[in-house]
Scaffold this motif. Structure first.
Motif, mmCIF file in Angstrom:
data_model
loop_
_atom_site.group_PDB
_atom_site.id
_atom_site.type_symbol
_atom_site.label_atom_id
_atom_site.label_comp_id
_atom_site.label_asym_id
_atom_site.label_seq_id
_atom_site.Cartn_x
_atom_site.Cartn_y
_atom_site.Cartn_z
ATOM 1 N N LEU B 270 0.836 -1.208 0.000
ATOM 2 C CA LEU B 270 0.000 0.000 0.000
ATOM 3 C C LEU B 270 0.866 1.252 0.000
ATOM 4 C CD1 LEU B 270 -2.773 -0.708 2.721
ATOM 5 C CD2 LEU B 270 -3.059 -0.712 0.221
ATOM 6 N N LEU B 271 1.867 1.245 0.876
ATOM 7 C CA LEU B 271 2.682 2.446 1.062
ATOM 8 C C LEU B 271 3.610 2.687 -0.139
ATOM 9 C CD1 LEU B 271 3.331 4.788 2.904
ATOM 10 C CD2 LEU B 271 4.776 3.286 4.282
ATOM 11 N N TYR B 272 4.274 1.627 -0.593
ATOM 12 C CA TYR B 272 5.167 1.798 -1.748
ATOM 13 C C TYR B 272 4.374 2.179 -3.006
ATOM 14 C CZ TYR B 272 9.267 -0.034 0.747
ATOM 15 O OH TYR B 272 10.312 -0.203 1.622
ATOM 16 N N ASP B 273 3.219 1.556 -3.199
ATOM 17 C CA ASP B 273 2.409 1.904 -4.375
ATOM 18 C C ASP B 273 2.038 3.379 -4.346
ATOM 19 O OD1 ASP B 273 2.542 -0.628 -5.332
ATOM 20 O OD2 ASP B 273 0.481 -1.211 -4.802
ATOM 21 N N PHE B 274 1.637 3.825 -3.170
ATOM 22 C CA PHE B 274 1.265 5.235 -3.072
ATOM 23 C C PHE B 274 2.460 6.136 -3.394
ATOM 24 C CE2 PHE B 274 1.194 9.174 -0.644
ATOM 25 C CZ PHE B 274 0.088 9.769 -1.239
ATOM 26 N N GLU B 315 -1.602 14.816 13.844
ATOM 27 C CA GLU B 315 -2.626 13.825 13.480
ATOM 28 C C GLU B 315 -2.447 12.506 14.242
ATOM 29 O OE1 GLU B 315 -4.997 14.230 10.829
ATOM 30 O OE2 GLU B 315 -4.424 16.344 10.734
ATOM 31 N N GLY B 316 -1.476 12.454 15.158
ATOM 32 C CA GLY B 316 -1.251 11.216 15.910
ATOM 33 C C GLY B 316 -0.442 10.191 15.148
ATOM 34 N N LEU B 317 0.300 10.651 14.134
ATOM 35 C CA LEU B 317 1.200 9.771 13.366
ATOM 36 C C LEU B 317 2.617 10.142 13.801
ATOM 37 C CD1 LEU B 317 -0.567 10.501 9.959
ATOM 38 C CD2 LEU B 317 -0.840 8.402 11.324
ATOM 39 N N VAL B 318 3.198 9.341 14.679
ATOM 40 C CA VAL B 318 4.406 9.798 15.374
ATOM 41 C C VAL B 318 5.642 8.965 15.072
ATOM 42 C CG1 VAL B 318 2.939 10.725 17.228
ATOM 43 C CG2 VAL B 318 4.049 8.489 17.518
ATOM 44 N N SER B 319 6.783 9.535 15.430
ATOM 45 C CA SER B 319 8.096 8.896 15.252
ATOM 46 C C SER B 319 8.355 8.555 13.785
ATOM 47 C CB SER B 319 8.218 7.640 16.127
ATOM 48 O OG SER B 319 8.245 8.014 17.492
ATOM 49 N N LEU B 320 8.029 9.496 12.923
ATOM 50 C CA LEU B 320 8.234 9.300 11.478
ATOM 51 C C LEU B 320 9.528 9.924 10.978
ATOM 52 C CD1 LEU B 320 4.584 9.814 10.185
ATOM 53 C CD2 LEU B 320 6.056 7.880 9.572
ATOM 54 N N ILE B 333 6.958 -0.128 9.799
ATOM 55 C CA ILE B 333 5.635 -0.762 9.833
ATOM 56 C C ILE B 333 5.807 -2.239 10.185
ATOM 57 C CG2 ILE B 333 4.454 0.899 8.361
ATOM 58 C CD1 ILE B 333 5.057 -0.833 5.938
ATOM 59 N N TYR B 334 6.208 -2.433 11.435
ATOM 60 C CA TYR B 334 6.476 -3.777 11.930
ATOM 61 C C TYR B 334 5.169 -4.562 12.090
ATOM 62 C CZ TYR B 334 11.113 -1.841 12.951
ATOM 63 O OH TYR B 334 12.345 -1.249 12.854
ATOM 64 N N ASN B 335 5.330 -5.812 12.478
ATOM 65 C CA ASN B 335 4.169 -6.702 12.649
ATOM 66 C C ASN B 335 2.991 -6.037 13.363
ATOM 67 O OD1 ASN B 335 5.723 -8.689 11.493
ATOM 68 N ND2 ASN B 335 5.779 -10.038 13.293
ATOM 69 N N ALA B 336 3.283 -5.281 14.405
ATOM 70 C CA ALA B 336 2.193 -4.773 15.245
ATOM 71 C C ALA B 336 1.540 -3.504 14.702
ATOM 72 C CB ALA B 336 2.697 -4.517 16.670
ATOM 73 N N MET B 337 2.075 -2.957 13.604
ATOM 74 C CA MET B 337 1.417 -1.779 13.026
ATOM 75 C C MET B 337 0.166 -2.238 12.283
ATOM 76 S SD MET B 337 0.986 1.382 12.230
ATOM 77 C CE MET B 337 2.428 2.065 13.067
ATOM 78 N N PRO B 338 -1.009 -1.766 12.716
ATOM 79 C CA PRO B 338 -2.226 -2.219 12.031
ATOM 80 C C PRO B 338 -2.340 -1.629 10.618
ATOM 81 C CG PRO B 338 -2.758 -0.665 13.804
ATOM 82 C CD PRO B 338 -1.277 -0.897 13.857
ATOM 83 N N VAL B 339 -3.063 -2.328 9.765
ATOM 84 C CA VAL B 339 -3.321 -1.834 8.410
ATOM 85 C C VAL B 339 -3.897 -0.417 8.479
ATOM 86 C CG1 VAL B 339 -4.703 -2.189 6.326
ATOM 87 C CG2 VAL B 339 -3.662 -4.163 7.482
ATOM 88 N N GLU B 340 -4.763 -0.184 9.466
ATOM 89 C CA GLU B 340 -5.384 1.146 9.615
ATOM 90 C C GLU B 340 -4.333 2.228 9.816
ATOM 91 O OE1 GLU B 340 -6.272 -1.539 11.646
ATOM 92 O OE2 GLU B 340 -7.746 -2.044 10.100
ATOM 93 N N GLY B 341 -3.249 1.889 10.487
ATOM 94 C CA GLY B 341 -2.179 2.858 10.709
ATOM 95 C C GLY B 341 -1.529 3.261 9.396
ATOM 96 N N LEU B 345 -1.643 6.913 7.562
ATOM 97 C CA LEU B 345 -0.439 7.608 7.091
ATOM 98 C C LEU B 345 -0.610 8.035 5.636
ATOM 99 C CD1 LEU B 345 2.524 8.535 7.256
ATOM 100 C CD2 LEU B 345 3.208 6.162 6.753
ATOM 101 N N ILE B 346 -1.101 7.120 4.810
ATOM 102 C CA ILE B 346 -1.275 7.442 3.383
ATOM 103 C C ILE B 346 -2.283 8.578 3.204
ATOM 104 C CG2 ILE B 346 -2.126 6.526 1.176
ATOM 105 C CD1 ILE B 346 -0.893 3.788 2.041
ATOM 106 N N ALA B 347 -3.349 8.537 3.989
ATOM 107 C CA ALA B 347 -4.352 9.607 3.906
ATOM 108 C C ALA B 347 -3.718 10.959 4.231
ATOM 109 C CB ALA B 347 -5.514 9.307 4.855
ATOM 110 N N TYR B 348 -2.878 10.955 5.281
ATOM 111 C CA TYR B 348 -2.203 12.207 5.634
ATOM 112 C C TYR B 348 -1.231 12.630 4.536
ATOM 113 C CZ TYR B 348 1.116 15.408 7.718
ATOM 114 O OH TYR B 348 1.936 16.484 7.921
ATOM 115 N N MET B 349 -0.502 11.662 3.962
ATOM 116 C CA MET B 349 0.456 11.975 2.891
ATOM 117 C C MET B 349 -0.258 12.613 1.692
ATOM 118 S SD MET B 349 2.867 8.542 3.100
ATOM 119 C CE MET B 349 4.088 8.944 1.837
ATOM 120 N N LYS B 350 -1.417 12.054 1.369
ATOM 121 C CA LYS B 350 -2.229 12.606 0.258
ATOM 122 C C LYS B 350 -2.589 14.057 0.524
ATOM 123 C CE LYS B 350 -4.750 8.719 -1.675
ATOM 124 N NZ LYS B 350 -5.854 7.815 -1.379
ATOM 125 N N LYS B 351 -3.099 14.276 1.723
ATOM 126 C CA LYS B 351 -3.550 15.612 2.104
ATOM 127 C C LYS B 351 -2.369 16.585 2.089
ATOM 128 C CE LYS B 351 -5.926 17.971 5.921
ATOM 129 N NZ LYS B 351 -4.747 18.736 6.407
#
Lengths: 357, 357
Positions: B270-274, B315-320, B333-341, B345-351
């Protein structure tokens, strides 16, 4: 029901500290992250490390020319770090007063001419050797002692006068009594007895002594490197450090080490007085050298010891089994053991004696 | 509000695991003690260590002739442990694909003839060297690689065929994809990215290789000693091990590493495609070698990077923030990062792109 936990380590922690950690476990300092998740480079966390160092300096009156480090691997790793940082002439003296003192000595021998210059092994480590007559050698890099002996229940009441740097493993008594840091070149202590959950080790080292680790010293064991990086050379054991800071804040609030020591002396006094006035229980340590942290004792027989331990566990008095090297019982009554815990133990001991004597 | 924490390590942990740990923080397994207080010799705890080993064996298909160890000190300590356990001929090859691979190499040089036989430093570590043409030397004790490079966002997609023992630092990708353990002599990984709070390090080592540590190896760094003692040679980092076990139970319940890897591939995709479809954001890693754990990227300018990070935090997207060696941003985006996270991030990047392009 909360147990009274007499474990020698890891050990009981203050209930209010545990409750505080539990309350903010999902949201550390308003970051929206658990303290177990936050980057060690995040300011909210690096401030914790700085506060920990500051509180240790304040509580133990550590002079500015000493490094105060949070490292990993327990005292057992420091057994190697001591020679690897200090053994420039390849020669060190060890006083062997128990199991861990012996392990430190054995590790020293890997790296040079380590000699046991005094020992209390002849009487199962029930005393501390006479410090006036230790045949310290000339030209040594350091003299190593273990100031409180967890398994055998002894402690130094004064420290040896040495020409060489004095190094002390204080794992089982750090922060339990006032000490004069200036007497020591290096003090180290696993934190899991008086201070924090297992995983972090405190090193207090005079900076002038640690500038030239031996060439084969692993980078992570170089105190100089840890000092230059404020204990953040790599990812530290964050949660244990955080918990240590909560405990240190409490120690400060409660009046510092002098006040804590008074309570410790009181708790130990209650227990030793009871044992000494009983004809059923015995503690075989020479009185002068009795530890105020670890109190080993036995009933008249191994069978009764076993029965004692079973009954104690039922009363919520747990982890009282003595180390396999000495058998019997051992009550570890570190800083966080409340007076009520010691009183509950004594009440049970009384009852058991009455039922079994 | 719970943050989406993209920290490279320590890192986000599964919320349900954190909640479970919080719930039983004052009373572990009905013992009346916190897991932070209980003796490591208590059966309730030693069972946790055994379960951790068993779950790792099961999830990673680790053969019986490999030791599975929980140790302390992070991968940085293993940088020394590797030569100190394996360098019998005093000779080892290193492939240098990033900052930690380089640190491991530098540490190897302390103990013998360590050579960098391949490197991607010429292009700021944005690729993995061609493994077919590495000039491995004869008579080496091992070849060392770092399989996923946290700072630069690359990973090995296949592993080199070597005559010498292959040793891999898998700190930033352990348990994120299936691996054939048999290809490796030793695998090690700090747990603070995919598995647990900082403080515990996993070592998986073929037993036949670790029977003769070098004479100067500190006892605590001897894998043989740790293996013989079931990771309980001294007090282990109990809380981190306990948390690792809660996480491993969850991994098993969710279908094991194959299932976890599919989600990881999906999230990274998802992230690389974006990023690839944007003319605003850039990831400069050679596509084939892109990490699915660490995704570095930049906007067109350092000023916009800074503005991006500030807005993200709101926006609560931290340690980037990217590592200082590369700048820009990095989403771990380790195992515990949910898809929603990742989606947030992508939504914020778009904006951000829309507002700033």
């Amino acid at each position: 029901m909360r147990a009274y936990n007499f474990s020698a380590g890891p050990s009981t922690l203050p209930l209010d500290v545990l409750e505080e950690a539990q309350r903010e476990f999902l949201d550390f300092s308003g970051t929206g992250m658990s303290v177990t998740e936050i980057s060690h480079r995040n300011k909210a966390f690096s401030q914790i490390v700085e506060e920990g160092e500051r509180l240790l300096r304040e509580l133990l009156h550590i002079p500015e020319d000493y490094a105060v480090l949070f490292v990993q691997g327990g005292a057992s790793t420091q057994f190697a770090a001591v020679p690897l940082n200090l053994m420039h002439n390849g020669k060190a003296d060890y006083i062997v007063t128990g199991n861990f003192a012996k392990k430190a000595f054995e590790e020293g021998k890997i790296y040079g001419d380590a000699a046991c210059v005094a020992s209390s092994a002849d009487k199962t480590y029930t005393y501390i050797p006479d410090l006036k007559n230790v045949p310290f050698r000339d030209g040594t890099d350091y003299v190593h002692i273990c100031s409180n002996n967890t398994i055998f229940g002894t402690r130094y009441i004064e420290f040896p006068e040495t020409k060489a740097t004095l190094v002390a493993d204080m794992s089982s008594e750090i922060l339990s009594r006032e000490i004069d840091v200036n007497k020591f070149g290096v003090i180290y202590a696993g934190a899991q007895k008086n201070l924090a959950p297992a995983g972090v080790t405190i090193v207090i080292a005079k900076r002038s002594l640690i500038q030239s680790p031996l060439p084969l010293c692993p980078t992570m064991l170089q105190w100089k490197v840890q000092d230059e990086n404020g204990s953040l050379y790599n990812t530290p054991p964050c949660f244990s450090i955080y918990m240590a800071v909560l405990v240190l804040r409490k120690f400060k609030k409660e009046g510092g080490i002098k006040a804590i020591n008074e309570i410790n002396e009181y708790k130990a006094g209650l227990l030793y007085d009871f044992i000494d006035n009983s004809s059923f229980y015995t503690n075989s340590v020479v009185k002068k050298y009795r530890s105020i942290m670890n109190v080993p004792f036995v009933t008249p027989s191994a069978e009764q010891d076993e029965s004692f331990l079973k009954g104690a566990a039922k009363e919520g008095l747990v982890s009282l089994k003595g180390h396999r090297l000495v058998g019997g019982m051992r009550a570890s009554i570190y800083n966080a053991m409340p007076v009520e815990g010691v009183k509950a133990l004594i009440a049970y001991m009384k009852k058991f004696e009455k039922d079994n004597a």
